[in-house]
Design a protein around this motif. Structure first.
Motif, PDB file in Angstrom:
ATOM      1  N   GLY A  26      -4.054  18.805   8.057  1.00 22.64           N
ATOM      2  CA  GLY A  26      -2.814  18.448   8.714  1.00 22.64           C
ATOM      3  C   GLY A  26      -1.817  18.001   8.197  1.00 22.64           C
ATOM      4  O   GLY A  26      -1.412  18.341   6.928  1.00 22.64           O
ATOM      5  N   ALA A  27      -1.077  16.853   8.721  1.00 23.09           N
ATOM      6  CA  ALA A  27       0.085  16.386   8.313  1.00 23.09           C
ATOM      7  C   ALA A  27       0.253  14.913   8.625  1.00 23.09           C
ATOM      8  O   ALA A  27      -0.174  14.599   9.663  1.00 23.09           O
ATOM      9  N   VAL A  28       1.110  14.149   7.984  1.00 23.86           N
ATOM     10  CA  VAL A  28       1.171  12.478   8.116  1.00 23.86           C
ATOM     11  C   VAL A  28       2.702  12.240   7.916  1.00 23.86           C
ATOM     12  O   VAL A  28       3.358  13.032   7.220  1.00 23.86           O
ATOM     13  N   LYS A  29       3.024  11.365   8.793  1.00 28.46           N
ATOM     14  CA  LYS A  29       4.464  10.918   8.774  1.00 28.46           C
ATOM     15  C   LYS A  29       4.672   9.902   7.567  1.00 28.46           C
ATOM     16  O   LYS A  29       5.686   9.714   6.842  1.00 28.46           O
ATOM     17  N   LYS A  30       3.562   9.307   7.182  1.00 33.89           N
ATOM     18  CA  LYS A  30       3.773   8.420   6.144  1.00 33.89           C
ATOM     19  C   LYS A  30       2.294   7.920   5.701  1.00 33.89           C
ATOM     20  O   LYS A  30       1.451   8.418   6.615  1.00 33.89           O
ATOM     21  N   ALA A  31       1.841   7.563   4.760  1.00 34.53           N
ATOM     22  CA  ALA A  31       0.599   7.198   4.098  1.00 34.53           C
ATOM     23  C   ALA A  31       0.544   5.957   3.492  1.00 34.53           C
ATOM     24  O   ALA A  31       1.375   5.385   2.911  1.00 34.53           O
ATOM     25  N   ARG A  32      -0.768   5.325   3.503  1.00 32.10           N
ATOM     26  CA  ARG A  32      -1.233   4.256   2.816  1.00 32.10           C
ATOM     27  C   ARG A  32      -2.565   4.425   2.199  1.00 32.10           C
ATOM     28  O   ARG A  32      -3.544   4.873   2.712  1.00 32.10           O
ATOM     29  N   LEU A  33      -2.381   4.471   0.826  1.00 30.04           N
ATOM     30  CA  LEU A  33      -3.660   4.825  -0.112  1.00 30.04           C
ATOM     31  C   LEU A  33      -4.143   3.817  -0.855  1.00 30.04           C
ATOM     32  O   LEU A  33      -3.283   2.939  -1.341  1.00 30.04           O
ATOM     33  N   GLY A  34      -5.191   3.878  -1.217  1.00 33.38           N
ATOM     34  CA  GLY A  34      -5.774   2.690  -1.959  1.00 33.38           C
ATOM     35  C   GLY A  34      -6.676   3.414  -3.540  1.00 33.38           C
ATOM     36  O   GLY A  34      -7.166   4.374  -3.214  1.00 33.38           O
ATOM     37  N   TYR A  35      -6.657   2.470  -4.544  1.00 32.14           N
ATOM     38  CA  TYR A  35      -7.267   2.946  -5.711  1.00 32.14           C
ATOM     39  C   TYR A  35      -7.726   1.732  -6.032  1.00 32.14           C
ATOM     40  O   TYR A  35      -7.603   0.441  -6.088  1.00 32.14           O
ATOM     41  N   TYR A  36      -9.187   1.721  -6.539  1.00 35.99           N
ATOM     42  CA  TYR A  36      -9.975   0.652  -6.768  1.00 35.99           C
ATOM     43  C   TYR A  36      -9.905   0.359  -8.257  1.00 35.99           C
ATOM     44  O   TYR A  36     -10.418   1.101  -9.044  1.00 35.99           O
ATOM     45  N   ASN A  37      -9.574  -0.760  -8.590  1.00 31.31           N
ATOM     46  CA  ASN A  37      -9.336  -1.075 -10.015  1.00 31.31           C
ATOM     47  C   ASN A  37     -10.822  -1.692 -10.520  1.00 31.31           C
ATOM     48  O   ASN A  37     -11.163  -2.858  -9.961  1.00 31.31           O
ATOM     49  N   GLN A  38     -11.419  -0.908 -11.393  1.00 33.17           N
ATOM     50  CA  GLN A  38     -12.735  -1.161 -11.735  1.00 33.17           C
ATOM     51  C   GLN A  38     -12.879  -2.422 -12.511  1.00 33.17           C
ATOM     52  O   GLN A  38     -13.973  -3.233 -12.411  1.00 33.17           O
ATOM     53  N   HIS A  39     -11.870  -2.881 -13.439  1.00 28.61           N
ATOM     54  CA  HIS A  39     -11.960  -4.051 -14.101  1.00 28.61           C
ATOM     55  C   HIS A  39     -11.759  -5.424 -13.392  1.00 28.61           C
ATOM     56  O   HIS A  39     -12.552  -6.114 -13.792  1.00 28.61           O
ATOM     57  N   VAL A  40     -10.960  -5.352 -12.257  1.00 33.33           N
ATOM     58  CA  VAL A  40     -10.798  -6.757 -11.558  1.00 33.33           C
ATOM     59  C   VAL A  40     -11.511  -6.422 -10.253  1.00 33.33           C
ATOM     60  O   VAL A  40     -11.775  -7.491  -9.600  1.00 33.33           O
ATOM     61  N   GLN A  41     -12.212  -5.249  -9.963  1.00 33.18           N
ATOM     62  CA  GLN A  41     -13.103  -5.005  -8.790  1.00 33.18           C
ATOM     63  C   GLN A  41     -12.213  -5.278  -7.713  1.00 33.18           C
ATOM     64  O   GLN A  41     -12.840  -6.073  -6.722  1.00 33.18           O
ATOM     65  N   GLU A  42     -11.039  -4.721  -7.417  1.00 35.34           N
ATOM     66  CA  GLU A  42     -10.347  -4.899  -6.330  1.00 35.34           C
ATOM     67  C   GLU A  42      -9.630  -3.730  -5.889  1.00 35.34           C
ATOM     68  O   GLU A  42      -9.156  -3.034  -6.932  1.00 35.34           O
ATOM     69  N   TYR A  43      -9.146  -3.525  -4.648  1.00 36.01           N
ATOM     70  CA  TYR A  43      -8.305  -2.313  -4.284  1.00 36.01           C
ATOM     71  C   TYR A  43      -7.228  -2.545  -4.444  1.00 36.01           C
ATOM     72  O   TYR A  43      -6.442  -3.953  -3.987  1.00 36.01           O
ATOM     73  N   HIS A  44      -6.066  -1.656  -4.947  1.00 37.43           N
ATOM     74  CA  HIS A  44      -4.649  -1.942  -4.864  1.00 37.43           C
ATOM     75  C   HIS A  44      -4.244  -0.804  -3.974  1.00 37.43           C
ATOM     76  O   HIS A  44      -4.570   0.501  -4.136  1.00 37.43           O
ATOM     77  N   PHE A  45      -3.245  -0.916  -3.034  1.00 36.16           N
ATOM     78  CA  PHE A  45      -2.764   0.022  -2.239  1.00 36.16           C
ATOM     79  C   PHE A  45      -1.383   0.393  -2.429  1.00 36.16           C
ATOM     80  O   PHE A  45      -0.488  -0.482  -2.622  1.00 36.16           O
ATOM     81  N   TYR A  46      -1.014   1.454  -2.117  1.00 33.33           N
ATOM     82  CA  TYR A  46       0.259   2.012  -2.122  1.00 33.33           C
ATOM     83  C   TYR A  46       0.701   2.777  -0.874  1.00 33.33           C
ATOM     84  O   TYR A  46      -0.057   3.300  -0.252  1.00 33.33           O
ATOM     85  N   ASP A  47       2.233   2.609  -0.835  1.00 34.87           N
ATOM     86  CA  ASP A  47       2.490   3.205   0.330  1.00 34.87           C
ATOM     87  C   ASP A  47       3.495   4.608  -0.143  1.00 34.87           C
ATOM     88  O   ASP A  47       4.272   4.412  -0.928  1.00 34.87           O
ATOM     89  N   LEU A  48       3.374   5.559   0.944  1.00 41.42           N
ATOM     90  CA  LEU A  48       4.022   6.644   0.748  1.00 41.42           C
ATOM     91  C   LEU A  48       4.750   7.041   2.005  1.00 41.42           C
ATOM     92  O   LEU A  48       4.455   7.573   2.766  1.00 41.42           O
ATOM     93  N   ASN A  49       6.241   6.574   1.709  1.00 39.08           N
ATOM     94  CA  ASN A  49       6.929   6.634   3.002  1.00 39.08           C
ATOM     95  C   ASN A  49       7.788   7.885   3.022  1.00 39.08           C
ATOM     96  O   ASN A  49       9.006   8.226   3.033  1.00 39.08           O
ATOM     97  N   GLN A  50       6.905   9.060   3.503  1.00 44.65           N
ATOM     98  CA  GLN A  50       7.543  10.519   3.619  1.00 44.65           C
ATOM     99  C   GLN A  50       6.379  11.297   4.087  1.00 44.65           C
ATOM    100  O   GLN A  50       5.270  10.953   4.126  1.00 44.65           O
ATOM    101  N   THR A  51       6.949  12.156   4.580  1.00 42.27           N
ATOM    102  CA  THR A  51       6.293  13.344   5.488  1.00 42.27           C
ATOM    103  C   THR A  51       5.206  13.970   4.180  1.00 42.27           C
ATOM    104  O   THR A  51       6.031  14.536   3.213  1.00 42.27           O
TER     105      THR A  51
END
Length: 145
Positions: free
Chosen positions: A45-70
């Motif tokens: 489908g499609a989204v108005k905006k998104a929030r995605l995560g990437y798992y940093n294996q070295h520090v063992q935590e998620y880092h999130f980023y926002d995509l404020n676009q369709t």
């Protein structure tokens, strides 16, 4: 060594998600409402905006980023299991912008639906429960041999 369990397809649910709703919350709500504790999910489908995560294996935590676009949902794939006694959806998503550039990662709350069609395959089999994996720091399936 891989640990594998046999599961069987029970039923298939298909539907359209609500415009303006949170994508991860909507899929999770379907699982809760239909008592789905084991399964797989896919959507497009499609989204108005998104929030995605990437798992940093070295520090063992998620880092999130926002995509404020369709964006178009080119792929959403994931699984359904249990964490703390309730259904949990673990999904990854790939999105594309108007120029065809792709973005991907761990689907996080904050991804807002424009239009979305979802397929949930309900499975029967042993319980797949998530717990902290000491080696990776991730909430992975606890599977004893």
């Amino acid at each position: 060594m891989a640990i594998i369990r046999e599961v069987k397809a029970a039923k298939l649910l298909m539907g359209k998600l609500a415009h303006g709703a949170d994508l991860l919350e909507e899929i999770t709500k379907i699982c809760v409402d239909h008592d789905i504790y084991l399964g797989r999910v896919e959507a497009l489908g499609a989204v108005k905006k998104a929030r995605l995560g990437y798992y940093n294996q070295h520090v063992q935590e998620y880092h999130f980023y926002d995509l404020n676009q369709t964006l178009e949902i080119t792929t959403l794939t994931g699984n359904i299991s249990i964490k703390d006694g309730v259904p949990v959806v673990h999904a990854h998503i790939t999105l594309s912008d108007k120029d065809g550039h792709a973005y991907g990662g761990h689907l996080a709350p904050g991804t807002i639906i424009f239009a979305c069609e979802v397929v949930i395959q309900v499975l029967n089999g042993p319980m797949f429960e998530r717990g902290l994996d000491q080696e990776t720091g991730l909430p992975l399936w606890k599977m004893n041999e």
